[in-house]
Design an enzyme around this catalytic site. Structure first.
Site, PDB file in Angstrom:
ATOM      1  N   GLU A  55       3.275   5.012   5.974  1.00 16.00           N
ATOM      2  CA  GLU A  55       2.127   3.922   5.726  1.00 16.00           C
ATOM      3  C   GLU A  55       1.353   4.766   4.760  1.00 16.00           C
ATOM      4  O   GLU A  55       1.208   6.073   4.823  1.00 16.00           O
ATOM      5  CB  GLU A  55       1.343   3.794   6.808  1.00 16.00           C
ATOM      6  CG  GLU A  55       1.654   2.180   7.508  1.00 16.00           C
ATOM      7  CD  GLU A  55       1.041   1.191   6.521  1.00 16.00           C
ATOM      8  OE1 GLU A  55       0.932   1.293   5.637  1.00 16.00           O
ATOM      9  OE2 GLU A  55       0.699  -0.053   7.066  1.00 16.00           O
ATOM     10  N   ASP A  82      -5.651  -0.763  -2.442  1.00 16.08           N
ATOM     11  CA  ASP A  82      -6.299  -1.695  -3.447  1.00 16.08           C
ATOM     12  C   ASP A  82      -7.708  -2.177  -3.088  1.00 16.08           C
ATOM     13  O   ASP A  82      -8.024  -2.061  -1.656  1.00 16.08           O
ATOM     14  CB  ASP A  82      -5.653  -2.823  -3.529  1.00 16.08           C
ATOM     15  CG  ASP A  82      -5.436  -3.833  -2.437  1.00 16.08           C
ATOM     16  OD1 ASP A  82      -5.248  -3.485  -1.306  1.00 16.08           O
ATOM     17  OD2 ASP A  82      -5.719  -4.844  -2.770  1.00 16.08           O
ATOM     18  N   ASP A  90      -5.963   2.311   9.790  1.00 16.07           N
ATOM     19  CA  ASP A  90      -7.685   2.004   9.818  1.00 16.07           C
ATOM     20  C   ASP A  90      -7.898   1.454  11.173  1.00 16.07           C
ATOM     21  O   ASP A  90      -8.008   2.365  12.225  1.00 16.07           O
ATOM     22  CB  ASP A  90      -7.839   0.851   8.827  1.00 16.07           C
ATOM     23  CG  ASP A  90      -9.372   0.751   8.543  1.00 16.07           C
ATOM     24  OD1 ASP A  90      -9.949   0.430   9.487  1.00 16.07           O
ATOM     25  OD2 ASP A  90      -9.721   0.761   7.145  1.00 16.07           O
ATOM     26  N   LYS A 114      -8.057   6.773   9.688  1.00 16.57           N
ATOM     27  CA  LYS A 114      -9.291   6.662  10.147  1.00 16.57           C
ATOM     28  C   LYS A 114      -9.740   6.840  11.514  1.00 16.57           C
ATOM     29  O   LYS A 114      -9.668   5.721  12.229  1.00 16.57           O
ATOM     30  CB  LYS A 114     -10.198   5.576   9.351  1.00 16.57           C
ATOM     31  CG  LYS A 114     -10.212   5.273   7.883  1.00 16.57           C
ATOM     32  CD  LYS A 114     -10.787   4.131   7.643  1.00 16.57           C
ATOM     33  CE  LYS A 114     -10.794   3.869   6.105  1.00 16.57           C
ATOM     34  NZ  LYS A 114     -11.423   2.454   5.621  1.00 16.57           N
ATOM     35  N   VAL A 160     -11.560   3.058   1.086  1.00 14.00           N
ATOM     36  CA  VAL A 160     -10.960   3.864   0.018  1.00 14.00           C
ATOM     37  C   VAL A 160     -10.042   3.083  -0.962  1.00 14.00           C
ATOM     38  O   VAL A 160      -9.398   2.090  -0.425  1.00 14.00           O
ATOM     39  CB  VAL A 160     -10.299   5.037   0.705  1.00 14.00           C
ATOM     40  CG1 VAL A 160     -11.476   6.067   1.402  1.00 14.00           C
ATOM     41  CG2 VAL A 160      -9.263   4.929   1.597  1.00 14.00           C
ATOM     42  N   GLY A 184       0.999  -1.092  -0.043  1.00 11.83           N
ATOM     43  CA  GLY A 184      -0.004  -0.023  -0.168  1.00 11.83           C
ATOM     44  C   GLY A 184       0.793   1.225   0.051  1.00 11.83           C
ATOM     45  O   GLY A 184       0.507   2.372  -0.754  1.00 11.83           O
TER      46      GLY A 184
HETATM   47  O1  LIG Z   1      -5.107  -0.200  10.314  1.00  7.62           O
HETATM   48  P1  LIG Z   1      -5.303  -1.409   9.669  1.00  7.62           P
HETATM   49  O2  LIG Z   1      -6.656  -1.838   9.942  1.00  7.62           O
HETATM   50  O3  LIG Z   1      -4.497  -2.448  10.141  1.00  7.62           O
HETATM   51  O4  LIG Z   1      -4.963  -1.286   8.056  1.00  7.62           O
HETATM   52  C1  LIG Z   1      -4.039  -0.612   7.569  1.00  7.62           C
HETATM   53  C2  LIG Z   1      -3.261  -1.569   6.611  1.00  7.62           C
HETATM   54  O5  LIG Z   1      -4.032  -2.165   5.709  1.00  7.62           O
HETATM   55  C3  LIG Z   1      -3.529  -2.220   4.443  1.00  7.62           C
HETATM   56  O6  LIG Z   1      -2.638  -2.952   4.092  1.00  7.62           O
HETATM   57  P2  LIG Z   1      -3.077  -4.627   3.644  1.00  7.62           P
HETATM   58  O7  LIG Z   1      -2.898  -5.358   4.738  1.00  7.62           O
HETATM   59  O8  LIG Z   1      -4.379  -4.806   3.077  1.00  7.62           O
HETATM   60  O9  LIG Z   1      -1.768  -4.939   2.534  1.00  7.62           O
HETATM   61  P3  LIG Z   1      -1.227  -4.142   1.322  1.00  7.62           P
HETATM   62  O10 LIG Z   1      -0.680  -2.885   1.946  1.00  7.62           O
HETATM   63  O11 LIG Z   1      -0.531  -5.129   0.562  1.00  7.62           O
HETATM   64  O12 LIG Z   1      -2.663  -3.695   0.444  1.00  7.62           O
HETATM   65  C4  LIG Z   1      -2.835  -0.821   4.408  1.00  7.62           C
HETATM   66  O13 LIG Z   1      -1.977  -0.637   3.396  1.00  7.62           O
HETATM   67  C5  LIG Z   1      -2.135  -0.628   5.658  1.00  7.62           C
HETATM   68  O14 LIG Z   1      -1.132  -1.401   5.704  1.00  7.62           O
HETATM   69  N1  LIG Z   2      -7.993  -0.329   0.110  1.00  7.33           N
HETATM   70  C1  LIG Z   2      -8.136  -0.006   1.338  1.00  7.33           C
HETATM   71  N2  LIG Z   2      -7.299  -0.918   2.148  1.00  7.33           N
HETATM   72  C2  LIG Z   2      -7.210  -0.598   3.501  1.00  7.33           C
HETATM   73  N3  LIG Z   2      -6.711  -1.125   4.555  1.00  7.33           N
HETATM   74  C3  LIG Z   2      -7.238  -0.679   5.689  1.00  7.33           C
HETATM   75  N4  LIG Z   2      -8.118   0.124   5.323  1.00  7.33           N
HETATM   76  C4  LIG Z   2      -8.478   0.294   4.072  1.00  7.33           C
HETATM   77  C5  LIG Z   2      -8.924   0.902   3.160  1.00  7.33           C
HETATM   78  O1  LIG Z   2      -9.800   1.916   3.448  1.00  7.33           O
HETATM   79  N5  LIG Z   2      -8.937   0.841   1.816  1.00  7.33           N
HETATM   80 MG   LIG Z   3      -0.446  -2.013   3.707  1.00  8.45          MG
END
Ligand SMILES: O=P(O)(O)OC[C@H]1O[C@H](OP(=O)(O)OP(=O)(O)O)[C@H](O)[C@@H]1O
Ligand SMILES: Nc1nc2[nH]cnc2c(=O)[nH]1
Ligand SMILES: [Mg+2]
Length: 186
Positions: A105, A165, A109, A137, A159, A50
């Site tokens: 980051e 993604d 969330d 958030k 989002v 991300g």
């Molecule tokens: O505060 P949280 O509820 O833990 O969410 C936040 C995390 O979730 C997403 O990553 P994800 O694990 O989806 O992997 P990605 O970065 O490869 O999309 C985002 O990039 C953060 O790293």
């Molecule tokens: N794409 C996406 N990944 C997340 N991971 C935690 N929160 C979010 C969000 O709102 N969107």
């Molecule tokens: Mg991530």
């Protein structure tokens, strides 16, 4: 609605943060981060996947000499809810003991990913460990986290774009937006 990424316009509900707003915010954050790390040996750690866009743009906005490393963790899989179980998919290449580490980051969330990361990286004895996130958030927080630099506080909606993604799609949108219900099968 202006949508730069081809063929994705129909999937979007709303643009929340434009590319211009992101660029301006990263410049503002970079100035503050530069002030904090003057004369220090800075290592920025991007959380894959991300944070790729934030890392790339923030790194170029910073004037502090720095090195970059990446960690890949995942807690979301293909869904829109954190599983709460964080898995390391790729660890750092760097020994961070005694280093000034800034975690970068895309979004906080529930806070579960970052909370886990702070404990994990903190146990490796860095000289300092701070966090910069583009998005947060506040209404979704399950754990309280001290974050030094936050770009935007946003509503508790899923989002996409600018690295974020849904089922691995939409990461390349240059802005942050929400998806139309039909994308989720609604
Ligand atoms: O505060 P949280 O509820 O833990 O969410 C936040 C995390 O979730 C997403 O990553 P994800 O694990 O989806 O992997 P990605 O970065 O490869 O999309 C985002 O990039 C953060 O790293
Ligand atoms: N794409 C996406 N990944 C997340 N991971 C935690 N929160 C979010 C969000 O709102 N969107
Ligand atoms: Mg991530």
């Amino acid at each position: 609605m202006r949508v730069d990424a081809k063929d994705m316009g129909a999937d979007l509900k709303q643009v929340l943060i434009t590319k211009e707003e992101i660029d301006a915010k990263l410049a503002e954050l970079a100035a503050k981060i530069d002030a904090e790390y003057t004369g220090k040996d800075l290592l920025i750690v991007g959380v894959l996947k991300g944070a790729v866009m934030v890392m790339a743009d923030l790194a170029r906005a910073l004037s502090t000499p720095l090195t970059m490393d990446w960690m890949a963790v995942s807690s979301y899989g293909a869904g829109t809810q954190s599983s709460g179980v964080v898995r390391i998919l790729k660890d750092l290449d760097t020994d961070i003991k005694g280093r000034h580490v800034l975690i970068v980051e895309d979004i906080i969330d529930s806070g579960l990913t970052l909370s886990w990361l702070i404990t994990n990286l903190g146990s490796r004895e860095p000289a300092s460990l701070k966090v910069c996130t583009l998005l947060r958030k506040p209404d979704a927080a399950k754990v309280a986290i001290d974050v030094e630099w936050v770009g935007f506080d946003i509503p508790n909606e899923f989002v996409v774009g600018y690295g974020l993604d849904y089922a691995e799609k939409y990461r390349n949108l240059p802005f942050v937006g929400t998806l139309a219900p039909h994308v989720y099968g609604g």
